[in-house]
Design an enzyme around this catalytic site. Structure first.
Site, PDB file in Angstrom:
ATOM      1  CD  GLU A  36       1.632 109.164   6.309  1.00 40.00           C
ATOM      2  OE1 GLU A  36       2.320 109.229   5.289  1.00 40.00           O
ATOM      3  OE2 GLU A  36       0.500 109.688   6.405  1.00 40.00           O
ATOM      4  CG  ASP A  38      -0.193 105.723  15.686  1.00 39.35           C
ATOM      5  OD1 ASP A  38      -0.655 106.739  16.258  1.00 39.35           O
ATOM      6  OD2 ASP A  38      -0.890 104.731  15.380  1.00 39.35           O
ATOM      7  CB  SER A  83     -25.855 130.628  35.092  1.00 41.37           C
ATOM      8  OG  SER A  83     -26.806 129.827  34.503  1.00 41.37           O
ATOM      9  CG  LEU A  84     -26.220 131.882  29.370  1.00 44.61           C
ATOM     10  CD1 LEU A  84     -26.242 131.053  28.095  1.00 44.61           C
ATOM     11  CD2 LEU A  84     -25.949 133.343  29.038  1.00 44.61           C
ATOM     12  CD  GLU A 114     -21.744 131.692  20.288  1.00 47.22           C
ATOM     13  OE1 GLU A 114     -20.887 132.524  20.075  1.00 47.22           O
ATOM     14  OE2 GLU A 114     -21.873 131.113  21.401  1.00 47.22           O
ATOM     15  CE  LYS A 116     -28.082 126.897  27.730  1.00 48.24           C
ATOM     16  NZ  LYS A 116     -27.432 125.791  28.390  1.00 48.24           N
ATOM     17  CG  ASP A 118     -26.915 119.156  27.267  1.00 50.25           C
ATOM     18  OD1 ASP A 118     -26.641 119.770  28.320  1.00 50.25           O
ATOM     19  OD2 ASP A 118     -27.767 118.256  27.205  1.00 50.25           O
ATOM     20  CD  GLU A 174     -20.955 124.043  28.150  1.00 49.67           C
ATOM     21  OE1 GLU A 174     -20.503 125.193  28.323  1.00 49.67           O
ATOM     22  OE2 GLU A 174     -21.876 123.572  28.829  1.00 49.67           O
ATOM     23  CE1 TYR A 226     -19.460 129.543  26.670  1.00 52.09           C
ATOM     24  CE2 TYR A 226     -19.678 127.413  25.594  1.00 52.09           C
ATOM     25  CZ  TYR A 226     -19.744 128.197  26.724  1.00 52.09           C
ATOM     26  OH  TYR A 226     -20.088 127.630  27.920  1.00 52.09           O
ATOM     27  CE  LYS A 290     -22.539 133.469  23.944  1.00 52.50           C
ATOM     28  NZ  LYS A 290     -21.272 132.778  23.783  1.00 52.50           N
ATOM     29  CE  LYS A 314     -32.214 125.456  29.468  1.00 54.48           C
ATOM     30  NZ  LYS A 314     -31.537 124.316  30.041  1.00 54.48           N
ATOM     31  CB  CYS A 412     -33.162 101.655  -2.386  1.00 53.94           C
ATOM     32  SG  CYS A 412     -34.131 103.182  -2.489  1.00 53.94           S
ATOM     33  CB  CYS A 415     -34.512 102.904  -6.987  1.00 56.43           C
ATOM     34  SG  CYS A 415     -32.991 102.871  -6.035  1.00 56.43           S
ATOM     35  CB  CYS A 430     -30.600 104.714  -1.771  1.00 53.17           C
ATOM     36  SG  CYS A 430     -30.726 104.309  -3.513  1.00 53.17           S
ATOM     37  CB  CYS A 435     -32.350 106.766  -5.662  1.00 57.86           C
ATOM     38  SG  CYS A 435     -33.823 106.297  -4.726  1.00 57.86           S
TER      39      CYS A 435
HETATM   40  S1  IVH Z   1     -22.178 131.952  27.110  1.00 56.11           S
HETATM   41  C1  IVH Z   1     -21.734 134.781  30.803  1.00 56.11           C
HETATM   42  N1  IVH Z   1     -22.434 130.338  25.047  1.00 56.11           N
HETATM   43  O1  IVH Z   1     -24.893 127.140  29.108  1.00 56.11           O
HETATM   44  C2  IVH Z   1     -22.351 133.861  29.792  1.00 56.11           C
HETATM   45  N2  IVH Z   1     -22.825 129.464  27.236  1.00 56.11           N
HETATM   46  O2  IVH Z   1     -27.192 127.526  30.853  1.00 56.11           O
HETATM   47  C3  IVH Z   1     -21.556 132.652  29.590  1.00 56.11           C
HETATM   48  N3  IVH Z   1     -23.369 127.086  27.287  1.00 56.11           N
HETATM   49  O3  IVH Z   1     -23.123 128.588  31.783  1.00 56.11           O
HETATM   50  C4  IVH Z   1     -22.222 131.627  28.825  1.00 56.11           C
HETATM   51  N4  IVH Z   1     -23.225 126.751  25.113  1.00 56.11           N
HETATM   52  O4  IVH Z   1     -22.061 126.549  30.455  1.00 56.11           O
HETATM   53  C5  IVH Z   1     -22.511 130.469  26.390  1.00 56.11           C
HETATM   54  N5  IVH Z   1     -22.580 129.011  23.144  1.00 56.11           N
HETATM   55  C6  IVH Z   1     -22.657 129.143  24.479  1.00 56.11           C
HETATM   56  C7  IVH Z   1     -22.971 128.054  25.335  1.00 56.11           C
HETATM   57  C8  IVH Z   1     -23.060 128.267  26.710  1.00 56.11           C
HETATM   58  C9  IVH Z   1     -23.461 126.187  26.309  1.00 56.11           C
HETATM   59  C10 IVH Z   1     -23.590 126.788  28.716  1.00 56.11           C
HETATM   60  C11 IVH Z   1     -22.672 127.513  29.666  1.00 56.11           C
HETATM   61  C12 IVH Z   1     -23.590 128.362  30.502  1.00 56.11           C
HETATM   62  C13 IVH Z   1     -24.834 127.542  30.459  1.00 56.11           C
HETATM   63  C14 IVH Z   1     -26.059 128.324  30.874  1.00 56.11           C
END
Ligand code: IVH
Length: 673
Positions: A36, A38, A83-84, A114, A116, A118, A174, A226, A290, A314, A412, A415, A430, A435
């Site tokens: 649908e 498409d 960065s963090l 939240e 993180k 990757d 991300e 985020y 945060k 981490k 299984c 069972c 299973c 079970c």
């Molecule tokens: S907040 C100013 N929230 O992790 C702070 N970053 O290692 C902005 N990342 O630079 C970052 N999940 O690229 C935030 N829920 C999340 C994230 C997140 C992944 C990344 C982001 C950041 C890096 C730092």
């Protein structure tokens, strides 16, 4: 068709396609079939071919338009992409909370936890509601303009979902490659003799660096937003509001998140996140914590590299090497068949390990794990250890490759029922909903100390009860008689009485324990407590729509869907009815309903000066546990001011207003009273 008619129809089709893209790629709740969809798309394409001057840049057909680029233009970020800082253990996390508390003396701080993700950090700039520029982070000040590539990601709206867009809105988040998509991509590359990507993150990065957006369009990329960068025309008070706005504008946002008030709560949410890791569509490398209030964020400020209001937790990955002696297949609470490695016991991260998960059939194949191999195992945080790789050089000739289905003779192992693997899923399951293994796991979970807390109902007894068919669902334990229990092997008259009593006593447990005991996928103790508080009874909870469920604090989409589905299942409803008939409490008592019930309910405290015996966080927690509130400033509404050394203006003000002042010793006494 006249031009005017075509214009109208084109508008309708675009709106519909946008709506279906959002449902499919963001909400994961499609309402039409692929065919649908498409058809709508083909109709739009045809009309746009007939009336080329009606093609606009934000049309769904224009996502992968344009010629390959020669290079990426640099983009200067109006607001730096930071960065963090990282933490790797509970102590470092506590230090972060203490620093925040120190910098915000006397204030209550709320944190968001939240996943993180990757992936790769990106920023999406919308001008008057239209996606204008999408860029990588680069060095934080300047990134690459990868707009053409980002436009191909269908979870990214080309236009914000709003009639009144703000002049400028930068969404940050991300881009990732879904784990499943990554596997398929690598499999295809292997067939084609192309080089494989090492992991989903590299695959996502490699895809976004493609100069030809048509290639990017074929890569299974997803995104989660985020945060925000430069924004004009809207103001926010909290990080949660930012996320809500992102969601309302049509972006995917973190599917799991929690609010927390101190480092212990944060840790328990991090553990919950880890438990749900496997269900997330993206890989995570930890959690991000945060400060929720944007005003507090602003006052906490930034260091050169990272904000002071956020931190990454981490997962540390401690590893050990040992021998894989055998592989067992276990049936889980939800019927999933999980291969488990039987290991030569080895010491790792504080405990002796003799079992580790092998995840599923595909993982064993992918890592080419054989019985007799020397393997590397890893423990991430508190969760079950996993086998990560094989030490190829140590493989003996006798090492036997493992055929999952043949090993369990296609049945299984518990069972003997037929097993099935959904092509979309990685696990064999299973098929038998009764079970015994599933029931055993469910019962163990129900009786566990952290759940209904039924002493004496442990693994051994559970096995006996299920094997002898004395119980067929969790509710059946309530009809067990002392005589039935006493007749079991190795069970004396006295223990039978004790277990019987413990079972009967558990009928009066708090509602949250019952909710948790039901074993609803994703619902841990924190969520169960919130649900009990918010809905007040199991019936109200069972009748709630996913939207109503999401109104409860900390309940996200994934969990809401899981809870809703659970109560739509007839067998589950039957179990609830049986629990009711057995006299199990299904209502929240008054104390459970209130957020803050306790001796200090309604009382406001202000903490000031340097406290010696407590950290501010601990003092805050102790007050909140008793139902009190902690405020940052002294007013007529303040009931107590707790003073440490060198207290200043707040103490003066308290005296002025005649508010009760407590030193630390007096505060301690009050705590004990
Ligand atoms: S907040 C100013 N929230 O992790 C702070 N970053 O290692 C902005 N990342 O630079 C970052 N999940 O690229 C935030 N829920 C999340 C994230 C997140 C992944 C990344 C982001 C950041 C890096 C730092």
């Amino acid at each position: 068709m006249t031009r005017a008619q075509a214009e109208k129809r084109i508008r309708e089709l675009r709106d519909q396609i946008r709506e279906h893209d959002h449902r499919y790629y963001v909400l994961a709740q499609p309402v039409i079939t692929d065919q649908e969809y498409d058809k709508l798309y083909a109709e739009l394409k045809k009309l746009e071919q007939e009336f080329p001057d009606l093609v606009t840049h934000d049309s769904p057909t224009q996502r992968a338009g344009g010629e390959p680029a020669k290079e990426f233009r640099p983009v200067h970020h109006a607001v730096a992409m930071m960065s963090l800082d990282n933490t790797y253990n509970p102590d470092e996390l506590r230090e972060f909370c203490e620093r925040v508390a120190r910098l915000l003396p006397g204030e209550t701080v709320e944190y968001c936890v939240e996943p993180k993700i990757d992936g790769l950090a990106v920023t999406l700039r919308y001008e008057r509601g239209e996606l204008a520029v999408g860029a990588t982070r680069g060095d934080g000040a300047t990134g690459d303009d990868i707009t053409a590539n980002l436009r191909t990601i269908r979870a990214i709206p080309l236009r914000l979902h709003t009639a009144k867009p703000p002049p400028v809105f930068e969404a940050r988040g991300e881009v990732y490659m879904a784990v499943e998509g990554f596997r398929k991509l690598n499999a295809a590359r292997e067939k084609a003799g192309e080089q494989l990507f090492a992991n989903p993150r590299n695959a996502a990065a490699g895809s976004l660096k493609q100069l030809d957006p048509k290639i990017v369009a074929q890569r299974p990329l997803g995104t989660v937003l985020y945060g925000i960068g430069a924004v004009e025309g809207i103001g926010f008070k909290t990080h949660r509001e930012v996320i809500e706005q992102l969601k309302a504008f049509g972006f995917p946002t973190p599917p799991l998140w929690w609010l927390a008030h101190n480092h212990e709560e944060i840790l328990s949410h991090i553990a919950e996140l880890q438990q749900h890791e496997a269900q997330l569509p993206f890989e995570i490398d930890g959690a991000v914590i945060k400060v929720n209030s944007l005003d507090q964020q602003r006052r906490l400020g930034l260091t050169a590299k990272a904000p002071r209001w956020a931190i990454a937790y981490k997962y540390s990955h401690e590893q050990a090497e040992t021998l894989l002696e055998d592989i067992l297949v276990q049936v889980g609470r939800t019927g999933n068949l999980t291969p488990v490695a039987v290991l030569k016991p080895v010491f790792l991260a504080g405990s002796t390990i003799s079992r580790a998960t092998l995840h599923n059939e595909d993982e064993i194949k992918r890592k080419d794990i054989r019985v007799g191999d020397t393997v590397i195992i890893e423990k991430a945080g508190e969760v079950i250890p996993a086998v990560v790789s094989v030490v190829q050089e140590k493989r003996p000739r006798s090492a036997k490759s493992f055929d999952f289905v043949a090993h369990i003779h296609g049945k299984c192992p518990e069972c003997g029922s037929p097993i099935r693997r959904d092509p979309e899923q990685v696990a064999w399951r299973c098929e038998n909903i009764s079970c015994p293994a599933q029931l055993k796991r469910a019962l163990e979970h129900f009786a566990h100390r952290g759940t209904m807390d039924i002493e004496g109902l442990g693994e051994v007894l559970v096995n006996q009860l299920v094997d002898q068919k004395l119980v067929r669902d969790i509710a059946d334990i309530y009809s067990l008689t002392v005589a039935q229990l006493a007749a079991l092997e190795r069970m004396g008259e006295k223990s039978a009485h004790n277990v019987h009593d413990a079972i009967q006593t558990s009928k009066a447990r708090e509602l949250w324990r019952v909710i948790m005991g039901l074993g609803i996928l994703h619902v841990g103790s924190q969520a169960a407590k919130t649900l009990a508080r918010h809905f007040g009874s199991l019936d109200t909870l069972a009748a709630a729509t996913p939207e109503q469920l999401m109104e409860a604090e900390d309940i996200g989409e994934v969990m809401a869907a899981s809870i809703h589905e659970f109560f739509r299942n007839n067998r589950n409803r039957e179990v609830v009815e049986k629990l009711r008939r057995a006299g199990v409490n299904l209502e929240a008592a008054a104390a459970e309903r209130k957020t803050a019930a306790g001796a200090w309910s309604g009382k406001t405290f202000v903490l000031t000066g340097a406290l010696g015996k407590f950290t501010r966080e601990d003092a805050t927690r102790l007050i909140e546990e008793r139902g009190g509130k902690v405020s940052g400033s002294v007013s007529k509404k303040t009931d107590f001011v707790v003073v440490g050394a060198d207290a200043g203006s707040k103490l003066d003000k308290a005296r002025q207003l005649g508010i009760k002042v407590l030193n630390e010793e007096e505060f301690e006494k009050l705590l004990k009273s």
